[in-house]
Write an enzyme that holds these catalytic residues in place. Sequence first.
Site, PDB file in Angstrom:
ATOM      1  N   SER A   1       0.881  -1.238   0.140  1.00  0.00           N
ATOM      2  CA  SER A   1       0.020   0.072   0.108  1.00  0.00           C
ATOM      3  C   SER A   1       0.884   1.256   0.081  1.00  0.00           C
ATOM      4  CB  SER A   1      -1.102   0.095   1.262  1.00  0.00           C
ATOM      5  OG  SER A   1      -0.215  -0.177   2.211  1.00  0.00           O
TER       6      SER A   1
ATOM      7  N   ARG B   1     -18.744  21.181  16.170  1.00  0.00           N
ATOM      8  CA  ARG B   1     -19.870  21.041  16.728  1.00  0.00           C
ATOM      9  C   ARG B   1     -20.026  22.258  17.941  1.00  0.00           C
ATOM     10  NH1 ARG B   1     -21.852  15.893  16.195  1.00  0.00           N
ATOM     11  NH2 ARG B   1     -20.214  14.270  16.189  1.00  0.00           N
TER      12      ARG B   1
ATOM     13  N   GLU C   1      -8.195  25.560   4.362  1.00  0.00           N
ATOM     14  CA  GLU C   1      -7.553  24.590   3.956  1.00  0.00           C
ATOM     15  C   GLU C   1      -8.038  23.632   2.791  1.00  0.00           C
ATOM     16  OE1 GLU C   1      -8.204  24.414   7.058  1.00  0.00           O
ATOM     17  OE2 GLU C   1      -8.396  22.234   7.911  1.00  0.00           O
TER      18      GLU C   1
ATOM     19  N   TYR D   1      -4.798   9.130  13.528  1.00  0.00           N
ATOM     20  CA  TYR D   1      -3.813   8.161  13.553  1.00  0.00           C
ATOM     21  C   TYR D   1      -4.020   6.838  12.720  1.00  0.00           C
ATOM     22  CZ  TYR D   1      -1.420  10.705  17.471  1.00  0.00           C
ATOM     23  OH  TYR D   1      -0.754  11.314  18.409  1.00  0.00           O
TER      24      TYR D   1
ATOM     25  N   CYS E   1     -10.480  26.523  13.183  1.00  0.00           N
ATOM     26  CA  CYS E   1     -11.473  25.853  13.693  1.00  0.00           C
ATOM     27  C   CYS E   1     -11.001  25.712  15.332  1.00  0.00           C
ATOM     28  CB  CYS E   1     -11.730  24.537  13.104  1.00  0.00           C
ATOM     29  SG  CYS E   1     -13.407  24.008  13.237  1.00  0.00           S
TER      30      CYS E   1
ATOM     31  N   ILE F   1      -2.201  10.247  -6.284  1.00  0.00           N
ATOM     32  CA  ILE F   1      -1.562  11.143  -6.914  1.00  0.00           C
ATOM     33  C   ILE F   1      -1.433  10.647  -8.304  1.00  0.00           C
ATOM     34  CG2 ILE F   1       0.796  12.292  -7.158  1.00  0.00           C
ATOM     35  CD1 ILE F   1      -0.612  13.085  -4.589  1.00  0.00           C
TER      36      ILE F   1
ATOM     37  N   ASP G   1      -6.202  -8.586  -0.996  1.00  0.00           N
ATOM     38  CA  ASP G   1      -6.869  -8.428   0.148  1.00  0.00           C
ATOM     39  C   ASP G   1      -8.405  -8.734   0.093  1.00  0.00           C
ATOM     40  OD1 ASP G   1      -4.675  -6.891   0.798  1.00  0.00           O
ATOM     41  OD2 ASP G   1      -5.779  -4.848   0.917  1.00  0.00           O
TER      42      ASP G   1
ATOM     43  N   LYS H   1       9.403  -9.391 -10.080  1.00  0.00           N
ATOM     44  CA  LYS H   1       8.966 -10.512  -9.727  1.00  0.00           C
ATOM     45  C   LYS H   1       7.423 -10.199  -8.875  1.00  0.00           C
ATOM     46  CE  LYS H   1      10.142 -14.327  -9.989  1.00  0.00           C
ATOM     47  NZ  LYS H   1      10.134 -14.936 -11.420  1.00  0.00           N
ATOM     48  N   PRO H   2       7.757  -9.124  -7.797  1.00  0.00           N
ATOM     49  CA  PRO H   2       6.571  -8.724  -7.095  1.00  0.00           C
ATOM     50  C   PRO H   2       5.375  -8.376  -7.931  1.00  0.00           C
ATOM     51  CG  PRO H   2       8.321  -7.911  -5.877  1.00  0.00           C
ATOM     52  CD  PRO H   2       8.975  -8.623  -7.236  1.00  0.00           C
ATOM     53  N   THR H   3       5.759  -7.453  -9.059  1.00  0.00           N
ATOM     54  CA  THR H   3       4.814  -7.158 -10.097  1.00  0.00           C
ATOM     55  C   THR H   3       4.223  -8.245 -10.886  1.00  0.00           C
ATOM     56  OG1 THR H   3       6.139  -4.876 -10.433  1.00  0.00           O
ATOM     57  CG2 THR H   3       4.519  -5.770 -12.335  1.00  0.00           C
TER      58      THR H   3
ATOM     59  N   HIS I   1     -12.725  25.788   7.721  1.00  0.00           N
ATOM     60  CA  HIS I   1     -11.420  25.226   7.315  1.00  0.00           C
ATOM     61  C   HIS I   1     -11.065  25.501   5.722  1.00  0.00           C
ATOM     62  CE1 HIS I   1     -11.035  22.051  10.317  1.00  0.00           C
ATOM     63  NE2 HIS I   1     -12.344  22.068  10.317  1.00  0.00           N
TER      64      HIS I   1
END
Length: 532
Positions: free
Chosen positions: A15, A464, A511, A56, A383, A21, A150, A191-193, A509
């Site tokens: 991952s 809130r 941003e 997180y 905020c 992107i 997965d 190989k992984p590909t 916000h």
Amino acid sequence: MKNTKYIFVTGGVTSSLGKGIISASLAKLLQLRGYNVTVQKFDPYLNVDPGTLNPYEHGECYVTIDGAETDLDLGHYERFLNIHTTQDNNVTTGKIYSNVINKERRGDYLGKTVQIIPHITDEIKRYIKLLGSKYGYEIVITEIGGTVGDIESLPFIESVRQIRWEMPENTLVIHLTLVPYLSATGELKTKPTQHSVKMLLENGIQPDIIVLRTEHSITQEIRRKVALFCNVENEAVIEAKNVKTIYEVPLYLHEEKFDTIVLKKLKLPEKKEPDLTKWKSFVDKIKNPDYSTNVALVGKYVELADAYKSIIESLIHAGATNNAKVNIKLVHSERIEENNLNETFKDIKGIIVAPGFGSRGIEGKILAIKYARENNIPFLGICLGMQLAVIEFARNVLHYKDANSTEFVRNTNYPVIDLMESQKSIVDKGGTMRLGAYNCELLPESKAYSIYKKNIIKERHRHRYEFNNRYLEEFKKAGMVVSGINPEMNLVEIIELPSHKWFIGVQFHPEFNSTVENPHPLFVDFIKTCLE
Ligand code: GLN
């Protein structure tokens, strides 16, 4: 739209290869060729949306104008494409199951056994086609989160297989993998590909294009090898080497003729060459700026810059606009104390206090705000950062001892920030905040007005709590200016201190509204002031 083309981007090997992107960059190139294109993200987890997820776990939660709490990749799509995404651009397994189960409860399936195939896959396919049919996009790029193989992404992969079978001429699958470099032998390994493509084939999907993430240039030999073992043409093997900034990726992929091969495979005309002049000059300003400045971003998730993705990108946009590199120092709010303020903010030209929830680290943020206010350091509170600026002012200027937000101390003597009336009866946590874009009316002759140069702006919210209007007059008398108000609900949206060089707090916000083409005026003006 009848002939919408659907491009699927899957990932293999590991991952975090940057599917978001790559998808946004391809979309940009196609958009610059004159196509009406959008990007959609499928996330294979059971949360209905990432709104209830801790940063997180999942980084920043990005908010669309229609009030959806979404994956941070949608931020990349908007920043690259300068378009708005919606609640239909981010779909999780949880949302799919929730829709299907609701339909089952309503009796919509007329007594049928409800199953993953066809009911879950049909619901997934409905979302894939929605952006074409409801919004009329010519090209929809769907990024499938997770890694092929997965268990969780299987229903999505199966839906892609079905759509491809239904309309082979209107679909395209791009598979992104990693080509690791073994420094001991100095070799790039394919190989992984090969294994990852095999896994896709087991699920009935032959990818059309393979994009290889790599730290070193791919040789012709490797290209041929990948082509041969993965059943694609040489020209359909695209190299995506690490670059300095994510904004360089579209330029890089264009050099690799990525957009050309995509259009060829979809049997779409190339139209015009994408005009990358502006984009190139933007990238050039990021890579070779004439000036630099240091900004502190105070938050409690600083180990994880993804938690503040949009703020960091907005600062990059604002830096480029000012021909400057913005060095961002991430400051952990829990580590700020009275006796380390000078050291923490040494050489810092501007302080941003980040959004957030819960009481952890707020006293450190308040200390940072006091420091910025008393030392005339440009300050932007976003905020929670704005709410804490109100609390700091109440405590230290109005001398309301222990003033607080009822989010942190329910029965505080001075609840200068309080729960919105409409929030008081709400019990469910998911999707129930004040979310999405709202109007804000600016006060003429305020700093905010001079920055936005507009009477009415529209910015996105996710909170809130709000400024408690009971205290409005006292704040005004003591020199705080309320320069932005929500006219429909009379809510305080922007505060500023005219006696200060640059001190602004925004309940919204900004941003989420900064893009490469339209860097956000608040960030641009903030950085301009930091450079003075
Ligand atoms: N916790 C605050 C609220 O809910 C601020 C939220 C935020 O910073 N996004 O109002």
